[in-house]
Design a protein around this motif. Structure first.
Motif, PDB file in Angstrom:
ATOM      1  N   ALA A  17       0.907  -1.066   0.042  1.00  0.00           N
ATOM      2  CA  ALA A  17       0.579   0.002   0.075  1.00  0.00           C
ATOM      3  C   ALA A  17       0.584   1.350   0.187  1.00  0.00           C
ATOM      4  O   ALA A  17       0.628   2.304  -0.642  1.00  0.00           O
ATOM      5  CB  ALA A  17      -0.903   0.484   1.362  1.00  0.00           C
ATOM      6  N   ILE A  32      -7.151  -0.233  -1.928  1.00  0.00           N
ATOM      7  CA  ILE A  32      -7.225  -2.329  -2.614  1.00  0.00           C
ATOM      8  C   ILE A  32      -7.461  -3.047  -2.582  1.00  0.00           C
ATOM      9  O   ILE A  32      -7.914  -3.745  -1.450  1.00  0.00           O
ATOM     10  CB  ILE A  32      -5.401  -1.650  -2.309  1.00  0.00           C
ATOM     11  CG1 ILE A  32      -4.168  -0.571  -2.349  1.00  0.00           C
ATOM     12  CG2 ILE A  32      -5.070  -2.445  -3.186  1.00  0.00           C
ATOM     13  CD1 ILE A  32      -3.477  -0.164  -2.193  1.00  0.00           C
ATOM     14  N   CYS A  46      -6.083  -0.910  -7.926  1.00  0.00           N
ATOM     15  CA  CYS A  46      -6.738  -0.804  -6.952  1.00  0.00           C
ATOM     16  C   CYS A  46      -6.903   1.209  -6.865  1.00  0.00           C
ATOM     17  O   CYS A  46      -7.606   1.020  -8.468  1.00  0.00           O
ATOM     18  CB  CYS A  46      -5.365   0.273  -6.646  1.00  0.00           C
ATOM     19  SG  CYS A  46      -4.643   1.849  -5.723  1.00  0.00           S
TER      20      CYS A  46
END
Length: 291
Positions: A17, A32, A46
């Motif tokens: 992330a 995500i 995402c």
């Protein structure tokens, strides 16, 4: 917090992330979707927007993430939240709500598409209590323990029937009356000596078949697991059973993991407390005492 993630998987997800946010120069909420198996983590997609889980997580962790994100997007200096998921002494579960009753003839089954039209979240001391509370809040009705009320079980594949066996024994121990479609009932009666009333499945089930019992309110809960089958008779009969359950207001479970969790929750929770979310959030964290 997630209940069955490896610590290494959590670390990997945080690193992924962070790298995505830096690479795409993201300065606001984003979500995500990832796939994790045995510490192997893959990114599915995402999205540069907040997900419906955003307010749910904010409420659960008592952290105003949208206010923090707003300050970030405005270029203001802000201090990130320092959150340790292992110190929370409660669990929150979000359950979907569906509108299949308003869609005449629609198959109430689940796939990769989002079918829910709403969600409800509840808190509990553990995942079992929170899961039951969330189901009840989504209008799910618990089955009755009565001589004339049955749980109807229809599972297409033997390996899933075997996976469900411990849960079936829990239902039997709790005193529920059990019935099954012919293949399911024969599997448990023959191979495991667990007596299930065998109900003929549709479309040719007659007056004492599965559909008739659902219409006569003899069935309080339908457990229908169609996963893995490609047999046309199973597909057709499964649809008719699921549709009848929806049309006659009978609770319906379609996923084996959720069904197992439901049986465990019923077995562990004899009563459910009535507490507000504030009572859980304001309680001291694990290892800390409230001053």
């Amino acid at each position: 917090p997630a209940q069955k993630l490896y610590v290494q998987s959590v670390r990997t997800v945080k690193n992924i992330a962070s790298q995505i946010a830096i690479s795409l120069n993201i300065s606001g909420p984003f979500n995500i979707q990832l796939l994790a198996k045995e510490n192997m983590v893959k990114v599915i997609e995402c999205n540069l927007r907040a997900s419906r889980s955003f307010p749910f997580i904010s409420k659960t962790l008592d952290a105003n993430f949208i206010a923090l994100a707003t300050r970030v997007m405005l270029g203001q200096h802000c201090k990130p939240y320092n959150i340790s998921l292992y110190e929370y002494d409660y669990v929150a579960v979000k359950a979907p709500m569906f509108s299949f009753t308003r869609l005449r003839g629609a198959d109430p089954t689940l796939g990769v598409e989002m079918s829910s039209t709403g969600e409800v979240a509840c808190f509990g001391k553990d995942v079992h209590e929170a899961f039951l509370q969330a189901l009840l809040a989504s209008t799910f009705k618990l089955p009755e323990k009565s001589p004339d009320k049955y749980i109807l079980i229809s599972i297409a594949e033997d390996h899933i029937r075997q996976e469900f066996l411990p849960s079936l024994l829990q239902l039997k121990e709790m005193g529920y009356q059990l019935a099954g479609t012919p293949g399911t009932a024969e599997y448990y009666n023959r191979d495991h000596d667990i007596e299930l009333v065998s109900l003929p499945k549709p479309p040719d089930d007659g007056p004492d078949g599965a559909l008739s019992w659902i219409r006569q309110r003899k069935v309080d809960l339908v457990i229908n697991i169609p996963e893995g089958t490609t047999r046309s008779d199973e597909v057709t009969s499964g649809y008719l059973i699921r549709r009848a359950a929806v049309d006659f207001g009978v609770s319906l479970l379609l996923n084996i993991k959720c069904t197992i969790l439901f049986c465990e929750a019923l077995h562990r929770n004899k009563t459910l407390p009535c507490k507000s979310s504030e009572e859980f959030i304001s309680a001291p964290m694990i290892g800390w005492t409230k001053q």
